[in-house]
Design a protein around this motif. Structure first.
Motif, PDB file in Angstrom:
ATOM      1  N   ASP A 221       7.291   2.101   0.730  1.00 31.71           N
ATOM      2  CA  ASP A 221       6.993   2.101  -0.703  1.00 31.71           C
ATOM      3  C   ASP A 221       5.875   1.094  -0.938  1.00 31.71           C
ATOM      4  OD1 ASP A 221       6.885   2.026  -3.461  1.00 31.71           O
ATOM      5  OD2 ASP A 221       8.844   1.076  -3.712  1.00 31.71           O
ATOM      6  N   THR A 222       4.678   1.605  -1.153  1.00 29.64           N
ATOM      7  CA  THR A 222       3.502   0.739  -1.330  1.00 29.64           C
ATOM      8  C   THR A 222       3.090   0.643  -2.798  1.00 29.64           C
ATOM      9  OG1 THR A 222       2.061   2.618  -0.879  1.00 29.64           O
ATOM     10  CG2 THR A 222       2.622   1.193   0.986  1.00 29.64           C
ATOM     11  N   SER A 223       4.001   0.902  -3.702  1.00 30.07           N
ATOM     12  CA  SER A 223       3.650   0.833  -5.128  1.00 30.07           C
ATOM     13  C   SER A 223       3.257  -0.580  -5.542  1.00 30.07           C
ATOM     14  CB  SER A 223       4.803   1.339  -5.986  1.00 30.07           C
ATOM     15  OG  SER A 223       5.965   0.555  -5.777  1.00 30.07           O
TER      16      SER A 223
ATOM     17  N   ALA B   3      -0.422  -1.414  -6.227  1.00 33.53           N
ATOM     18  CA  ALA B   3      -1.043  -1.031  -7.498  1.00 33.53           C
ATOM     19  C   ALA B   3      -0.920  -2.136  -8.547  1.00 33.53           C
ATOM     20  CB  ALA B   3      -0.404   0.250  -8.023  1.00 33.53           C
TER      21      ALA B   3
ATOM     22  N   ALA C  36      -2.829   0.034   0.904  1.00 35.72           N
ATOM     23  CA  ALA C  36      -1.586   0.800   1.014  1.00 35.72           C
ATOM     24  C   ALA C  36      -1.598   1.689   2.256  1.00 35.72           C
ATOM     25  CB  ALA C  36      -1.369   1.634  -0.242  1.00 35.72           C
TER      26      ALA C  36
END
Length: 150
Positions: free
Chosen positions: A99-101, A104, A69
């Motif tokens: 937005d690097t969600s 996860a 990320a």
């Protein structure tokens, strides 16, 4: 009747018609110039929007290729700024939100990275000396489903 000259009817009509055409031209010319100016401003805004959208898409693609990320945020920011610089837009400020969600999400499941790019342009660059306008576009790219994520 000395000194009075009668003008034939056909010449009077021609004179009046010429006056009407010049009056119409005086009224319509500013309207046509304003319409042309609006077309120029709109087309310059459309070109700016297209450049920012392309930059957001390229930044999202660069972020999707990163291994983590943190690297994704750095890559997306540098690619977005480089693309805007090469497009010829003179942004007073560039904002890149990544937005690097999706990083996860466990490997094997679909995920994506989203990038929002905003460019603050002076309206003088678009043809209107009125201040600034913010052109903002988003881009998204899928993360490789079978590659590990950090």
């Amino acid at each position: 009747m000395t000194g009075t000259r009668l003008v034939p009817r056909s010449k009077r009509r021609r004179t009046q018609r010429g006056f009407a055409l010049s009056t119409e031209a005086v009224i319509l010319l500013p309207v046509l110039v304003a319409l042309l100016a609006m077309v120029v401003v709109w087309s310059r805004y459309a070109l700016a929007t297209t450049a920012v959208e392309a930059s957001a898409g390229s930044a999202a693609r660069a972020a999707s290729l990163a291994g983590s990320a943190a690297i994704a945020r750095a890559d997306a920011t540098s690619v977005a700024q480089a693309n805007l610089a090469s497009s010829g837009l003179r942004c007073e400020g560039v904002t890149v939100v990544v937005d690097t969600s999706g990083f996860a999400v466990p490997a094997g499941q679909p995920a994506q990275v989203r990038v929002s790019v905003a460019c603050r342009l002076r309206t003088a660059d678009l043809g209107l000396p009125l201040g600034t306008v913010i052109v903002e576009q988003q881009g998204a790219a899928a993360l490789d489903r079978y590659r590990g994520r950090e």
